[in-house]
Design a protein around this motif. Structure first.
Motif, PDB file in Angstrom:
ATOM      1  N   ILE A   1      -6.430 -20.588 -32.200  1.00  0.00           N
ATOM      2  CA  ILE A   1      -6.043 -19.595 -33.251  1.00  0.00           C
ATOM      3  C   ILE A   1      -7.300 -19.218 -33.552  1.00  0.00           C
ATOM      4  N   LEU A   2      -7.823 -18.025 -33.484  1.00  0.00           N
ATOM      5  CA  LEU A   2      -9.061 -17.619 -34.032  1.00  0.00           C
ATOM      6  C   LEU A   2      -8.711 -16.443 -34.899  1.00  0.00           C
ATOM      7  N   GLY A   3      -9.285 -16.961 -36.477  1.00  0.00           N
ATOM      8  CA  GLY A   3      -9.279 -16.200 -37.574  1.00  0.00           C
ATOM      9  C   GLY A   3     -10.439 -14.992 -37.444  1.00  0.00           C
ATOM     10  N   PHE A   4     -10.016 -13.648 -37.555  1.00  0.00           N
ATOM     11  CA  PHE A   4     -11.116 -12.614 -37.122  1.00  0.00           C
ATOM     12  C   PHE A   4     -11.264 -11.903 -38.518  1.00  0.00           C
ATOM     13  N   LEU A   5     -12.159 -12.032 -39.231  1.00  0.00           N
ATOM     14  CA  LEU A   5     -12.543 -11.754 -40.646  1.00  0.00           C
ATOM     15  C   LEU A   5     -13.569 -10.581 -40.779  1.00  0.00           C
ATOM     16  N   GLY A   6     -13.476  -9.617 -41.662  1.00  0.00           N
ATOM     17  CA  GLY A   6     -14.692  -8.746 -41.884  1.00  0.00           C
ATOM     18  C   GLY A   6     -13.958  -7.811 -42.894  1.00  0.00           C
ATOM     19  N   PRO A   7     -15.102  -7.183 -43.780  1.00  0.00           N
ATOM     20  CA  PRO A   7     -14.737  -6.075 -44.798  1.00  0.00           C
ATOM     21  C   PRO A   7     -14.249  -4.929 -44.090  1.00  0.00           C
ATOM     22  N   ASN A   8     -13.572  -3.905 -44.740  1.00  0.00           N
ATOM     23  CA  ASN A   8     -13.474  -2.689 -44.397  1.00  0.00           C
ATOM     24  C   ASN A   8     -14.487  -2.049 -43.579  1.00  0.00           C
TER      25      ASN A   8
ATOM     26  N   ILE B   1      -5.476 -14.376 -31.713  1.00  0.00           N
ATOM     27  CA  ILE B   1      -6.542 -13.696 -32.472  1.00  0.00           C
ATOM     28  C   ILE B   1      -6.029 -13.121 -33.662  1.00  0.00           C
ATOM     29  N   LEU B   2      -6.416 -13.633 -34.739  1.00  0.00           N
ATOM     30  CA  LEU B   2      -5.576 -12.959 -35.915  1.00  0.00           C
ATOM     31  C   LEU B   2      -6.479 -12.556 -36.907  1.00  0.00           C
ATOM     32  N   SER B   3      -5.979 -11.178 -37.378  1.00  0.00           N
ATOM     33  CA  SER B   3      -7.037 -10.401 -38.384  1.00  0.00           C
ATOM     34  C   SER B   3      -6.179 -10.742 -39.676  1.00  0.00           C
ATOM     35  N   SER B   4      -6.812 -10.891 -40.729  1.00  0.00           N
ATOM     36  CA  SER B   4      -6.362 -11.069 -42.303  1.00  0.00           C
ATOM     37  C   SER B   4      -7.501 -10.770 -43.104  1.00  0.00           C
TER      38      SER B   4
END
Length: 320
Positions: free
Chosen positions: A29-36, A184-187
């Motif tokens: 389970i990959l958390g994919f993070l980043g600002p707008n 792949i989870l974006s949050s």
């Protein structure tokens, strides 16, 4: 399972994604993070085949997306931030429609029943979607992503707009899905990523600035120069004792845990280790030490520092 290699996406003369590469292992389970505006959604859309990259390749379960786009899409279940629902349909009719659209080969009735049980929507399958709560609509969107049992799930903000109870339910569901699927989870909810994900990837200005297992992410910023201690005794006595130690930059009281037990944060001088000195000084003053640990930065602090700092390359190497 998923390999993104040297992917770049141009919009005119602007690079939305700038030569990024990463892999996601089977069952991870990959958390994919980043600002707008960081390139997060663009990258996810390239992986799913909704967008083409300007250069680079994406491979899913051995299929390269440009060579076999249909094959890749059949291996991916995608839940966008706003679920693609036909709100005038009942839940059951919608899932049957999506089953046919995806050309799923499994037994229709049995498979839809199984998916409904998995995401806990069996009790609302005869209701019209527009009359459902936000939480149930999100579950219906997740159900369509699961049709066909794709090995890879891509979930874009799956808990956005949900209440705390619904967030916990979806979070637990995603963790369970990770046992059988690559996710792949974006949050934007960083505590959620910490609770669910095995690994975190942070993107900023189209580039990867961190890629590490969740529990090791603090290594991106190097060794913490702060200690967290819990001590039984007079607050002023603890502060006076610790302040007398060489290489202690500062000490501040965080909170009172219970009657007579306080938590403090000690800041050390750079490249110093005062743990042993703190232990002996407190023992000397008959102040029982209940806990001592490194006060590692939170995921929020790491995220803000990395996405506000342009020296991403050095930090990424630090993770490795």
């Amino acid at each position: 399972m998923v390999e993104v290699k040297n992917v770049t996406k141009m919009y005119g003369d602007k690079k939305a994604v700038d030569d990024i590469s990463f892999t996601v292992k089977s069952g991870e389970i990959l958390g994919f993070l980043g600002p707008n505006g960081a390139g997060k959604s663009t990258t996810m859309n390239i992986i799913t085949g909704y967008l083409s990259s300007s250069s680079g390749t994406v491979t899913v379960d051995g299929c390269e997306i440009l060579d076999d786009p249909k094959g890749v899409k059949s291996k991916i279940g995608y839940l966008p931030e706003i679920p693609p629902l036909y709100t005038d349909m009942t839940v059951r009719k919608y899932l049957e429609f999506m089953y046919d659209l995806k050309r799923v080969k499994l037994d229709k009735e049995q498979h839809i029943d199984e998916v409904c049980r998995l995401v806990k929507i069996s009790q609302v399958e005869d209701r019209i979607i527009k009359n459902l709560s936000k939480g149930y609509k999100q579950r219906v969107g997740l159900a369509q992503a699961l049709l066909g049992n794709p090995p890879v799930l891509i979930l874009d903000e799956p808990t956005v707009g949900l209440d705390p109870k619904q967030i916990i339910e979806i979070r637990n569901l995603v963790k369970n899905l990770g046992k059988k699927h690559t996710v792949i989870l974006s949050s934007h909810i960083l505590s959620e990523v910490q609770a669910i994900c095995d690994r975190v990837l942070i993107i900023s200005n189209g580039r990867i600035v961190a890629d590490a297992e969740t529990e090791n992410l603090s290594k991106v910023l190097g060794k913490s120069d702060k200690l967290r201690i819990q001590v039984k005794g007079s607050k002023s006595a603890v502060i006076n004792a610790v302040e007398s130690i060489r290489d202690v930059k500062s000490i501040k009281t965080e909170r009172e845990l219970s009657d007579g037990i306080y938590e403090f944060i000690i800041e050390e001088n750079q490249n110093c280790d005062v743990r042993e000195a703190v232990f002996y000084k407190l023992a000397e003053n008959k102040l029982p030490l209940m806990l001592m640990q490194s006060a590692d930065p939170s995921l929020e602090e790491i995220f803000l520092k990395l996405t506000n700092d342009t020296s991403y390359a050095a930090k990424r190497e630090a993770v490795k």
